[in-house]
Design a protein around this motif. Sequence first.
Motif, PDB file in Angstrom:
ATOM      1  N   LEU A   1       0.805  -1.227   0.000  1.00 13.17           N
ATOM      2  CA  LEU A   1       0.000   0.000   0.000  1.00 13.17           C
ATOM      3  C   LEU A   1       0.834   1.271   0.000  1.00 13.17           C
ATOM      4  CD1 LEU A   1      -2.805  -0.985   2.563  1.00 13.17           C
ATOM      5  CD2 LEU A   1      -2.976  -0.925   0.063  1.00 13.17           C
ATOM      6  N   TYR A   2       2.013   1.219   0.636  1.00 12.57           N
ATOM      7  CA  TYR A   2       2.772   2.457   0.870  1.00 12.57           C
ATOM      8  C   TYR A   2       4.207   2.343   0.372  1.00 12.57           C
ATOM      9  CZ  TYR A   2      -1.142   2.660   4.141  1.00 12.57           C
ATOM     10  OH  TYR A   2      -2.393   2.633   4.711  1.00 12.57           O
ATOM     11  N   ALA A   3       4.414   1.628  -0.714  1.00 16.23           N
ATOM     12  CA  ALA A   3       5.766   1.277  -1.164  1.00 16.23           C
ATOM     13  C   ALA A   3       6.727   2.458  -1.223  1.00 16.23           C
ATOM     14  CB  ALA A   3       5.690   0.601  -2.535  1.00 16.23           C
ATOM     15  N   ASP A   4       6.254   3.593  -1.735  1.00 13.52           N
ATOM     16  CA  ASP A   4       7.171   4.712  -1.939  1.00 13.52           C
ATOM     17  C   ASP A   4       7.062   5.789  -0.867  1.00 13.52           C
ATOM     18  OD1 ASP A   4       8.297   3.631  -4.306  1.00 13.52           O
ATOM     19  OD2 ASP A   4       6.491   4.224  -5.397  1.00 13.52           O
ATOM     20  N   ASN A   5       6.321   5.501   0.210  1.00 13.07           N
ATOM     21  CA  ASN A   5       6.278   6.415   1.355  1.00 13.07           C
ATOM     22  C   ASN A   5       7.566   6.296   2.157  1.00 13.07           C
ATOM     23  OD1 ASN A   5       3.616   6.680   0.539  1.00 13.07           O
ATOM     24  ND2 ASN A   5       2.793   6.647   2.610  1.00 13.07           N
TER      25      ASN A   5
ATOM     26  N   GLY B   1       1.151   3.077   7.483  1.00 13.55           N
ATOM     27  CA  GLY B   1       1.944   3.698   6.428  1.00 13.55           C
ATOM     28  C   GLY B   1       2.641   4.969   6.858  1.00 13.55           C
ATOM     29  N   GLY B   2       2.794   5.165   8.177  1.00 14.18           N
ATOM     30  CA  GLY B   2       3.425   6.373   8.692  1.00 14.18           C
ATOM     31  C   GLY B   2       4.937   6.292   8.716  1.00 14.18           C
ATOM     32  N   LYS B   3       5.561   7.317   9.285  1.00 14.30           N
ATOM     33  CA  LYS B   3       7.014   7.432   9.356  1.00 14.30           C
ATOM     34  C   LYS B   3       7.480   7.188  10.792  1.00 14.30           C
ATOM     35  CE  LYS B   3       8.652  11.135   7.188  1.00 14.30           C
ATOM     36  NZ  LYS B   3       8.716  12.549   6.719  1.00 14.30           N
ATOM     37  N   ILE B   4       8.582   6.471  10.948  1.00 19.27           N
ATOM     38  CA  ILE B   4       9.187   6.215  12.248  1.00 19.27           C
ATOM     39  C   ILE B   4      10.588   6.804  12.242  1.00 19.27           C
ATOM     40  CG2 ILE B   4       9.986   4.475  13.887  1.00 19.27           C
ATOM     41  CD1 ILE B   4       7.857   2.572  12.742  1.00 19.27           C
ATOM     42  N   GLY B   5      10.792   7.823  13.078  1.00 25.98           N
ATOM     43  CA  GLY B   5      12.113   8.418  13.201  1.00 25.98           C
ATOM     44  C   GLY B   5      12.745   7.991  14.513  1.00 25.98           C
TER      45      GLY B   5
ATOM     46  N   THR C   1      12.343   4.282   2.168  1.00 22.85           N
ATOM     47  CA  THR C   1      10.927   3.997   1.931  1.00 22.85           C
ATOM     48  C   THR C   1      10.574   2.572   2.356  1.00 22.85           C
ATOM     49  OG1 THR C   1      11.281   3.158  -0.307  1.00 22.85           O
ATOM     50  CG2 THR C   1      10.952   5.557  -0.057  1.00 22.85           C
ATOM     51  N   TYR C   2       9.267   2.311   2.353  1.00 23.33           N
ATOM     52  CA  TYR C   2       8.800   0.950   2.647  1.00 23.33           C
ATOM     53  C   TYR C   2       9.407  -0.042   1.653  1.00 23.33           C
ATOM     54  CZ  TYR C   2       5.364   2.405   6.151  1.00 23.33           C
ATOM     55  OH  TYR C   2       4.771   2.886   7.296  1.00 23.33           O
TER      56      TYR C   2
ATOM     57  N   THR D   1      -2.635   7.386  10.535  1.00 21.09           N
ATOM     58  CA  THR D   1      -2.668   7.487   9.080  1.00 21.09           C
ATOM     59  C   THR D   1      -1.254   7.574   8.531  1.00 21.09           C
ATOM     60  OG1 THR D   1      -2.675   9.902   8.861  1.00 21.09           O
ATOM     61  CG2 THR D   1      -4.787   8.844   9.343  1.00 21.09           C
ATOM     62  N   SER D   2      -1.152   7.591   7.219  1.00 21.31           N
ATOM     63  CA  SER D   2       0.161   7.682   6.569  1.00 21.31           C
ATOM     64  C   SER D   2       0.803   9.046   6.765  1.00 21.31           C
ATOM     65  CB  SER D   2       0.035   7.377   5.076  1.00 21.31           C
ATOM     66  OG  SER D   2      -0.871   8.267   4.454  1.00 21.31           O
ATOM     67  N   ASP D   3       0.057  10.009   7.286  1.00 16.58           N
ATOM     68  CA  ASP D   3       0.618  11.329   7.570  1.00 16.58           C
ATOM     69  C   ASP D   3       1.296  11.397   8.935  1.00 16.58           C
ATOM     70  OD1 ASP D   3      -0.286  12.465   5.172  1.00 16.58           O
ATOM     71  OD2 ASP D   3      -2.259  12.859   6.023  1.00 16.58           O
ATOM     72  N   ASP D   4       1.139  10.360   9.740  1.00 18.98           N
ATOM     73  CA  ASP D   4       1.670  10.414  11.103  1.00 18.98           C
ATOM     74  C   ASP D   4       3.164  10.138  11.153  1.00 18.98           C
ATOM     75  OD1 ASP D   4      -0.395  11.097  13.052  1.00 18.98           O
ATOM     76  OD2 ASP D   4      -1.462   9.386  12.205  1.00 18.98           O
TER      77      ASP D   4
END
Length: 692
Positions: free
Chosen positions: A60-64, A312-316, A86-87, A285-288
């Motif tokens: 779903l989020y390959a290039d996020n 699909g969110g970001k983990i820093g 990316t994913y 959401t993918s914006d998180d």
Amino acid sequence: MPSFKAYNLEKQSVEVPGTRTPGATGYYRHAAFADGIVRNIREAPQLKTFYDVWQNSVTLYADNDFLGHRPFNTVAQTYGGYTWETYRQINQRVSAFGSGIMHLNEVILGNDQLNRWSLGIWSHGRPEWFISEMSCNTYNLVSVALYDTLGPDAVEYIINHAEIQIVVSSANHIASMLENADKLPKLKAIISMDSLHDTVPVPGATSASQVLRAWGAQKGIKVYDFNEIESLGRDFPRKHIPPHEDEVASLCYTSGTTGQPKGAMLTHKNFVAALGSNREGMILTSDDVLISFLPLAHIMGRVVDSCVMYAGGKIGYFRGDILLLLEDVAELRPTFFPAVPRLLNRIYAKLVASTIEAPGLVGALARRGVAAKMANLAAGKGVHHALWDRLLFNKVKMALGGRVQVILTGSAPIAKEVLSFLRIAFGCVVLEGYGSTEGMATATITMADEYIPGHIGCPRAGCEIRLVDVPEMNYHSTDQPYPRGEICIRGDAVFKGYYKDEKNTKETIDSEGWLATGDIGFVDNRGCFTIIDRKKNIFKLAQGEYIAPEKIENVLGARCNLVQQIYVHGDSLESTLVSVVIPEPETFVPFANSIAGTSVILGDLEGISKLCKDPKIRAAVTKELEKAGKAGALRGFEFVKRVHLSTDAFSVDNGMMTPTFKVRRPQVAEYFKEHIKAMYEDIHNSTPAAKL
């Protein structure tokens, strides 16, 4: 940004009719799921394993952007901003690394390819941690997290107990494993998350990597770096080996209280159930964007990360230094900030000092603003205020980067005043969760719009709870006004059992699948649960570490000849221990005289009492207890930081001891409560604010 489902605050959980049994309440479920608890991800029931969840996100989020870290510039000796993969890129690395460790295990180490095996992971959170764990899920292996604070003996025990042959580790742990190689007969290979391809600064000199590899060869342990294993996997790719939902995904070793750590067997079904249950309360959401700094050896950190990954969110990841965490937060500007009470207490103290305790006009305005927002919160009007947010609190929000929508706290209780202050200061949702390793840290949670602090909320959508009588402590499910008893939980997030430990498994999970937590609680008329006691004399400090006070008392009493009797006290809202000591006169008197320059004699009760009140003598006794603690191999958080000396010995007559001469802990705590309070006040007043 996160969203929340609206539920009725006045009826958060319900007791299922017809489920009461003698000695226990009925089953309490989330009011919205009274007819049946959630056992999967309801919007995606086809996802049965953690591997399925990951592949779903990759599709779903390959290039996020997915995993981020701050690279270190070795020339400038500084950290840069966050860089992202990316994913799709992380999935490629998972397949490469997974193939590499399979080839290493079977071809290079010559192990049987048909056996499932365990991979050790020892590091703070970073992209390589996730890649290592997901490689295990992709090739049907078992991940085993190692954790620094368990101590070297516990790490040694876990590596041997789980029969780990390969450990993936940050470079700083490699030397300790090689030093103890003789005690780790199963260990055959170490994979460094940090590059070992350093340059030789002087022609003919030996590099650090050469030393490590040569040392490993001498010990019969192969040493690689992460990139080498990924390269090996690209040269010898393997097809994925999808796991089954009932297979163990991870062994998560609990810190324990006495004896060795226990390995909780967590299955793929457990991970999916926890994810599905969390999804019902908060929809990411993918914006998180998540700041990931909780130890991934603890299940709470991994559950939080998996929720963001599914969405699909970001983990820093933080850099590994908790004192620099807020610098990472300012750089990342997360929307989701999971934490523990100890850190939130530090943030609270810093904010209080700069607002309501500030001098002059700033302090006066802040006090008015806080009072106005607290009044709104108590009235159920939310955490926002048009005027005071604009004048004051929008600036306060910048302490966490300015975008935080949700703060999640767990692992230990948090004080009411801290919880409420954080809610109004940051103008965001502050959730308090409760759970254990054995239940995937997923038992109860407060609701998003909760305005009454001091409880742990209601059962999660995938969990049911009952309270079981503890008659020896006078807690009963028939108590008024609210039922009381041991909190027991059930659901698909409850673990399979302890690895190689049938005895403890049977003591923890009954034949009907109920997990006994050891926590005593009550449920109120809103269906919210509150923890009030522990079934055994075990408790958590504010940072989440378990304490067995009787063990500490035995260690100190046996190794410090100044002690006649000792009581060690801790509080789940405090991060340190204090103690009450009844001195042994024959050794204490000469010791105290030498410090105070006095000549008190044995039998002079008034003189001994004065010695007990001397701050210099109390400090000296504290140092002696520290020496005893070190001799008894106590861990840092098990040391007592203050001592109250008293001639009021514990006895059967004064109610502070049982007829079998065991200390009555509640009675001792009550008798010395003012002194205990004073010791903690002294700690707070003498400890400089930690750098955030």
